[in-house]
Design a protein around this motif. Sequence first.
Motif, PDB file in Angstrom:
ATOM      1  N   SER A 666       0.839  -1.193   0.000  1.00  0.00           N
ATOM      2  CA  SER A 666       0.000   0.000   0.000  1.00  0.00           C
ATOM      3  C   SER A 666       0.874   1.242   0.000  1.00  0.00           C
ATOM      4  O   SER A 666       2.023   1.222   0.477  1.00  0.00           O
ATOM      5  N   GLY A 668       0.260   5.701   0.318  1.00  0.00           N
ATOM      6  CA  GLY A 668      -0.724   6.767   0.432  1.00  0.00           C
ATOM      7  C   GLY A 668      -0.195   7.978   1.163  1.00  0.00           C
ATOM      8  O   GLY A 668       0.993   8.094   1.460  1.00  0.00           O
ATOM      9  N   ASP A 681      -5.210   6.225   0.022  1.00  0.00           N
ATOM     10  CA  ASP A 681      -4.310   5.080   0.043  1.00  0.00           C
ATOM     11  C   ASP A 681      -4.631   4.120  -1.096  1.00  0.00           C
ATOM     12  O   ASP A 681      -5.796   3.707  -1.266  1.00  0.00           O
ATOM     13  N   ALA A 682      -3.607   3.763  -1.862  1.00  0.00           N
ATOM     14  CA  ALA A 682      -3.733   2.762  -2.911  1.00  0.00           C
ATOM     15  C   ALA A 682      -3.214   1.427  -2.377  1.00  0.00           C
ATOM     16  O   ALA A 682      -2.308   1.399  -1.532  1.00  0.00           O
ATOM     17  N   TYR A 683      -3.783   0.325  -2.855  1.00  0.00           N
ATOM     18  CA  TYR A 683      -3.361  -0.980  -2.358  1.00  0.00           C
ATOM     19  C   TYR A 683      -3.376  -2.032  -3.465  1.00  0.00           C
ATOM     20  O   TYR A 683      -4.086  -1.904  -4.474  1.00  0.00           O
ATOM     21  N   SER A 684      -2.570  -3.058  -3.248  1.00  0.00           N
ATOM     22  CA  SER A 684      -2.533  -4.213  -4.134  1.00  0.00           C
ATOM     23  C   SER A 684      -2.367  -5.456  -3.269  1.00  0.00           C
ATOM     24  O   SER A 684      -1.455  -5.532  -2.439  1.00  0.00           O
ATOM     25  N   GLN A 721      -6.812  -4.880  -6.518  1.00  0.00           N
ATOM     26  CA  GLN A 721      -6.196  -3.559  -6.476  1.00  0.00           C
ATOM     27  C   GLN A 721      -7.274  -2.515  -6.257  1.00  0.00           C
ATOM     28  O   GLN A 721      -8.417  -2.684  -6.692  1.00  0.00           O
ATOM     29  N   LEU A 723      -8.280   1.737  -4.378  1.00  0.00           N
ATOM     30  CA  LEU A 723      -7.931   3.034  -3.810  1.00  0.00           C
ATOM     31  C   LEU A 723      -8.999   3.408  -2.781  1.00  0.00           C
ATOM     32  O   LEU A 723     -10.194   3.358  -3.062  1.00  0.00           O
ATOM     33  N   ASN A 745     -14.221   4.201  -2.311  1.00  0.00           N
ATOM     34  CA  ASN A 745     -13.352   3.063  -2.595  1.00  0.00           C
ATOM     35  C   ASN A 745     -13.505   2.644  -4.047  1.00  0.00           C
ATOM     36  O   ASN A 745     -14.618   2.504  -4.550  1.00  0.00           O
TER      37      ASN A 745
END
Length: 900
Positions: A666, A668, A681-684, A721, A723, A745
């Motif tokens: 993540s 952000g 916050d971006a996540y994968s 994935q 945000l 989201n």
Amino acid sequence: MMKQKLFIICFLFLGLQVINAQMQIKGTVKDVNNEPLPGANILVKGTTNGTSTDLNGEFSLNADPNGILIISFSGFETQEVQIAGKSNFNIILKEGLQLEEVVIVGSRNARRTAIDTPVPVDVIDVGDLATKNGKVEVNDILQYAAPSFNATKQSGSDGADHIVPASLRGLGPDQTLVLINGKRRHQSSLVNIFGTRGRGNSGTDLNAIPSAAIKRIEVLRDGASAQYGSDAIAGVINIVLKDNTDGVSGSLGYGAYSTSIGSGWAEATGETLYNVEGKNRLDGEDKSFDGGTFKLDLNYGAKLNDKGGFVNFTTELLSKERTLRPGFSWRKGYGSAAIDGFNFMVNASLPINDNTEVYAFGGRNYRDTDAYAFSRDPYVDGDPDNSDNRSVPSLHPNGFTPRITSNITDISVSAGIKHKLENGWEVDFNNTYGENKFHYFIKDSNNASLKDASPTDFNAGGHSLSQNTTGLDFTKYLEDLMSGVNLAFGLEYRTENFIIFAGEEASYGLYDDNGVLMINPAVQPVAIDSNGEELPGGSQGFPGYGPDNEVDRSRSNVGIYFDSEFNFTEKFLVSAALRFEDYSDFGSTFNFKLASRFKASDNLTLRGSVSSGFRAPSLAQLYYNLKFTNIVNGESLPSLLSANNSTVTRAFGIEQLKEETAFNASLGFTYKIGGFTATIDAYSITVDDRIILTDNFDASGLNLGVDAAQFFANGVDTKTQGLDIVLNYKKTFEDHRVNVGLVGNFNDTKIEKIKNGNLNRFTFFSPFSEAYLKAAAPDHKFGLNLGYGYKKFDVSLNLTKFSEVQLQDFQWVDAPATTQAEADALYAVATDTYKSKITTDLSLSYAFTDKITFTLGGNNIFNVYPTPQFDGWTDQGGLADSVQMGSDGAYFFTRLGFKL
């Protein structure tokens, strides 16, 4: 006479001394941005004399002019102020958690605030939300408050009608860990096996926790297996219980759903529909509103000593009627379940001295639930093609709609002791026990093979899951090292036990033509109807568990962890965690986490993390088994869900279940200026070997009395994935209060690989099942929350936008594809698209006094439904599947909050 005068003079003098000993003090409590802090606590030191600030941050009380005021507020540093004869005070509190507060999830450093963490954490004030909306269960509250949390009531999904599956960041219900006061909460014993999000998963039943007992909910939106162990792939939800000591408070509320859905459905579908516009209802009544929901909650808090000891009790009574919404003749009971429940929760702490504290919390939740299954058509004698021999004519001449009812009991108790050693290390020793028991009772049904002798109500057995966790944790903050270093380590020992217990014989049995339980088909004649067709056994709606299904399995695991935070400077922080776990049934696993936060300025903070994660296969996924009747296009399909350790499972080439493994990243930032805060916050998240429930394989040649079999398997690799966006602005001027919030989201889950081995890919995990996995969350969800207050009046307006959702309907099950060409043909006709929708919630509150508040409002006030389908192929049998905002429509409510 002189003596009388002297007495009067002395009396007046003493009275004046008493009056002079107390003086009225007034003041305001604000933050550094000059925003008032309603609900801040003001206490005269060394006494029990205190009060709290009102909505404008103002307070008044009588106090000794030589006394000391203690001002405290959650999330801010406690401040002491000398009265020194002053009567007016303007007090400014600085942000920063009090050291004695429960540690914010995701960091074992008690000095960390939500916006200061290296990973995203939402802190949700449940008490504040409960006063502004009519949502009575925790799932409903989080659905509209946390950006990537999703939970929707199901219908026609057996156990999922009673325990709602919930997910974080689009992953499975069992990939989010739930804590209570920082301690692991047990999961439900229910495993979702029918048409619902979270198929094949066992989640934690958040609705078993009374919302009135909750002080706040902390949602860690980041992988945390290295810190907390199994299940924390998507994140962690920590529920912090109330610790207030200000006497009795509570609320009384009632609400109901509109049955209006619009006319013209019968013409559009070409079918006779039930429950349209509150008419032609299964229950025989005409209703403009249904689903009437009554809730009473009471909370009582009291001090135990002058060292901060407290005990806090909560009781909650909830009664909700079922809803009925448009359905076809084979689904006359489409709608959400009825619930009658009683909750009890206690939270207590008793400091023995300045270094030692004993604490305990726990409670019991009981629910009696009632939901309709799919309808059974009446038996047609002499017409084998049209008869439904699941219905006994003498018992149900017009057919019947069975009811799946349940008694669900959740109990939990946690106790521990905290002690601070002379060398500064803080020790926490705790034991937590929890159990969920789910007991089925099937009503208004029959066992067709028993014919006229069949009962209509059945004890169908059930299942339970218990968990005991013992933990020993050490933590120390090194203030003089760098700019502060926090070290933590500990160990945890956990045992689990999963049980399936049998119901009465008639609930699971298949009987011969003489009414004797079938034991040897070679010598016993099968019970048949007048058309010569074999009659099915077991209770219709849900078959009971029999002796062959009974399970009593346990396992244990031990975990060791190290968790640290290094403030290299005031601006730069790095945290690291390592965890080793060893399970008695599948082996060991090792996980790590690295996270960092950099304060680019006083207002802007950058943050990011990488971590590995895992989830152990649940005992239910390993040992659950059941023979049941699957309804396909109105017809029954005898099916077997085979336990993972069975010879049948091995014969199909399904291997023993192993842990799911994950990698989470993540990145952000947070920004704060004045009354405005922002976190983005971006996540994968990649998950390998995700455990899924396969589709149905042909089992007619196995001599098991079933036509189909399905299994739990490490079947897919996925990549998610997305945000998360959380924006908020607060402003107070004179008697006006303004709050604007935006939570959102974006989420996308892709199936990277289907691990079908030598089995047919479409039979192993069809697009029908793929769609359910990917639809755990909509592609995007945004909530705009607007609040305005003036003196004693408050209004709240919330708009929630749900993205389009696509599911594959039951045509995939009715005529399963086995080739790509067949799949392509089905895609063209079996794709159900539920268009993007916006719901609107509105509430108005008025505080008649500091102790009485009245609220009137509505959720989904414009009565928005998922896009209707005009055929009968929806998985749940209604005009639409229960997606996005659910399928109950508009809900209107009143609520009276009070303090005694």
